[in-house]
Design a protein around this motif. Structure first.
Motif, short mmCIF file in Angstrom:
data_model
loop_
_atom_site.label_atom_id
_atom_site.label_comp_id
_atom_site.label_asym_id
_atom_site.label_seq_id
_atom_site.Cartn_x
_atom_site.Cartn_y
_atom_site.Cartn_z
N ILE A 17 11.20 -68.56 115.35
CA ILE A 17 11.46 -67.12 115.35
C ILE A 17 10.34 -66.37 116.08
CG2 ILE A 17 11.65 -65.11 113.82
CD1 ILE A 17 13.26 -67.00 111.90
N ALA A 18 9.11 -66.83 115.90
CA ALA A 18 8.00 -66.22 116.64
C ALA A 18 8.19 -66.46 118.14
CB ALA A 18 6.68 -66.78 116.15
N SER A 19 8.63 -67.65 118.51
CA SER A 19 8.82 -67.95 119.94
C SER A 19 9.93 -67.11 120.55
CB SER A 19 9.17 -69.44 120.14
OG SER A 19 8.22 -70.24 119.52
N LEU A 20 10.90 -66.73 119.74
CA LEU A 20 12.01 -65.90 120.25
C LEU A 20 11.56 -64.45 120.49
CD1 LEU A 20 14.94 -67.29 118.07
CD2 LEU A 20 14.80 -67.38 120.56
N GLY A 21 10.45 -64.03 119.86
CA GLY A 21 9.95 -62.68 120.14
C GLY A 21 9.53 -61.87 118.93
N ALA A 22 9.65 -62.40 117.72
CA ALA A 22 9.22 -61.63 116.55
C ALA A 22 7.72 -61.37 116.62
CB ALA A 22 9.56 -62.39 115.27
N THR A 23 7.31 -60.18 116.21
CA THR A 23 5.87 -59.87 116.18
C THR A 23 5.31 -60.02 114.76
OG1 THR A 23 6.14 -57.52 115.70
CG2 THR A 23 6.20 -58.18 118.02
N ALA A 24 6.22 -60.08 113.78
CA ALA A 24 5.78 -60.21 112.39
C ALA A 24 6.81 -61.03 111.61
CB ALA A 24 5.65 -58.83 111.75
N LEU A 25 6.32 -61.85 110.69
CA LEU A 25 7.21 -62.61 109.82
C LEU A 25 6.90 -62.23 108.38
CD1 LEU A 25 7.03 -66.20 111.39
CD2 LEU A 25 8.58 -64.34 111.94
N GLY A 26 7.97 -62.14 107.56
CA GLY A 26 7.78 -61.74 106.17
C GLY A 26 8.12 -62.87 105.22
N PHE A 27 7.29 -62.99 104.19
CA PHE A 27 7.45 -64.05 103.19
C PHE A 27 7.60 -63.39 101.81
CE2 PHE A 27 5.06 -65.58 106.77
CZ PHE A 27 5.77 -66.74 107.10
N ILE A 28 8.67 -63.72 101.12
CA ILE A 28 8.98 -63.04 99.86
C ILE A 28 8.21 -63.71 98.71
CG2 ILE A 28 10.80 -62.26 98.31
CD1 ILE A 28 11.04 -61.02 101.12
N CYS A 29 7.33 -62.93 98.11
CA CYS A 29 6.50 -63.41 97.00
C CYS A 29 6.99 -62.82 95.68
CB CYS A 29 5.05 -63.03 97.26
SG CYS A 29 4.41 -63.62 98.84
N VAL A 30 8.27 -62.52 95.61
CA VAL A 30 8.89 -61.95 94.41
C VAL A 30 9.70 -63.08 93.76
CG1 VAL A 30 10.44 -60.16 93.52
CG2 VAL A 30 9.05 -59.70 95.57
N PRO A 31 9.26 -63.57 92.58
CA PRO A 31 9.88 -64.77 92.01
C PRO A 31 11.39 -64.67 91.78
CG PRO A 31 7.82 -64.29 90.91
CD PRO A 31 8.08 -63.13 91.82
N SER A 32 11.92 -63.47 91.54
CA SER A 32 13.35 -63.36 91.26
C SER A 32 14.22 -63.43 92.52
CB SER A 32 13.63 -62.04 90.53
OG SER A 32 13.21 -60.96 91.34
N SER A 33 13.60 -63.42 93.69
CA SER A 33 14.38 -63.42 94.94
C SER A 33 14.85 -64.83 95.29
CB SER A 33 13.53 -62.88 96.09
OG SER A 33 14.17 -63.13 97.32
N PRO A 34 16.06 -64.95 95.87
CA PRO A 34 16.48 -66.27 96.37
C PRO A 34 15.68 -66.71 97.59
CG PRO A 34 18.09 -64.57 96.94
CD PRO A 34 17.07 -63.91 96.04
N ARG A 35 14.86 -65.79 98.12
CA ARG A 35 14.03 -66.11 99.30
C ARG A 35 12.57 -66.34 98.90
NH1 ARG A 35 17.38 -61.77 100.34
NH2 ARG A 35 19.05 -62.21 101.84
N TYR A 36 12.32 -66.47 97.62
CA TYR A 36 10.94 -66.64 97.12
C TYR A 36 10.29 -67.89 97.72
CZ TYR A 36 7.15 -67.71 93.86
OH TYR A 36 5.94 -68.00 93.31
N VAL A 37 9.04 -67.74 98.12
CA VAL A 37 8.27 -68.89 98.60
C VAL A 37 6.93 -68.98 97.86
CG1 VAL A 37 9.17 -69.32 100.92
CG2 VAL A 37 7.55 -67.44 100.57
N THR A 38 6.47 -70.21 97.68
CA THR A 38 5.19 -70.46 97.01
C THR A 38 4.05 -70.34 98.04
OG1 THR A 38 5.29 -72.79 97.55
CG2 THR A 38 6.26 -72.12 95.43
N ILE A 39 2.83 -70.32 97.51
CA ILE A 39 1.66 -70.28 98.41
C ILE A 39 1.69 -71.48 99.36
CG2 ILE A 39 -0.86 -70.50 98.47
CD1 ILE A 39 -0.94 -68.84 95.87
N ALA A 40 2.04 -72.65 98.85
CA ALA A 40 2.07 -73.86 99.70
C ALA A 40 3.10 -73.70 100.82
CB ALA A 40 2.37 -75.09 98.84
N GLN A 41 4.24 -73.12 100.50
CA GLN A 41 5.27 -72.91 101.54
C GLN A 41 4.79 -71.91 102.59
OE1 GLN A 41 8.44 -72.17 98.51
NE2 GLN A 41 9.75 -73.17 100.00
#
Ligand SMILES: O=C(O)c1ccccc1NCC(=O)[C@H](O)[C@H](O)COP(=O)(O)O
Length: 209
Positions: A17-41
């Motif tokens: 996604i960065a190679s396609l042109g994104a300038t920022a990537l977001g990581f969801i640190c909200v445990p109730s989200s289906p997009r939640y990621v851990t520190i290791a991820q």
């Protein structure tokens, strides 16, 4: 214009996604989200990214010590506050984490509610406007009333979020001129699994913007 793709969960998708042109990537640190990621991820996803890509952790209604721990252990460069954080909370976070970008997200309910953004301008770097949903904090696919934002001209840079897709992005940008855009479910196969063809189409449609 900044382009943030949010809700990344797969390390191999972050570099694509960065190679396609994104300038920022977001990581969801909200445990109730289906997009939640851990520190290791998060660590795995940001390790291959170049330094010029902003790495934003999305938090909601948590503590400063929790945010600080995740930022310091993962290498995030920015924090997006997506809950009901007060200006005072933003000030305290700034004291605790002076080197990271602080983005305050507001889930806009009305024109009156939009005025509350002025309460944050001394304490954060950037604003983000998202759609209001009674049950979900973000990643809802609901659009804002863009017409309501036509005169929105804050003293801080701001991102437009909420239900943006490769199909509707040019219509949105013909009405309003944010400093950045934020997309999640509009470029996804399923929560957290981004559709790289849709991301590529987004950048194709954006052209040189
Ligand atoms: O995406 C989530 O699951 C999420 C959960 C809890 C708080 C915030 C969340 N997302 C924040 C974002 O920055 C999204 O990109 C933003 O809400 C726009 O989402 P979408 O309408 O799907 O483009």
């Amino acid at each position: 214009m900044r382009v943030k793709i949010c809700g990344i969960t797969q390390p191999q998708q972050s570099i694509a996604i960065a190679s396609l042109g994104a300038t920022a990537l977001g990581f969801i640190c909200v445990p109730s989200s289906p997009r939640y990621v851990t520190i290791a991820q998060i660590q795995a996803a940001i390790a291959p990214l170049p330094p010029n890509i902003d790495k934003i952790g999305v938090f909601a209604n948590t503590t400063i010590s929790e945010i600080r721990q995740v930022v310091q252990e993962s290498g995030l460069t920015g924090v997006q506050l997506h809950g009901d954080e007060t200006p005072e909370f933003c000030y305290q976070l700034r004291q605790s984490l002076s080197q990271v970008e602080i983005i305050k997200a507001l889930r806009v309910r009305s024109l009156e509610h939009l005025q509350t953004t002025t309460n944050y301008t001394d304490y954060v770097d950037t604003l983000l406007l998202d759609a209001y949903h009674p049950q979900q904090l973000g990643g809802t696919g609901q659009t804002l009333d863009w017409q309501m934002l036509e005169r929105f001209n804050p003293s801080l840079p701001w991102f437009l979020a909420g239900g943006l897709t490769p199909d509707n992005i040019l219509t949105a940008l013909s009405q309003i001129t944010p400093n950045g855009i934020d997309l999640s479910s509009g470029v996804e196969h399923s929560p957290g699994n981004k559709d790289l063809d849709q991301v590529a189409l987004l950048f194709q449609n954006l052209g040189n913007r």
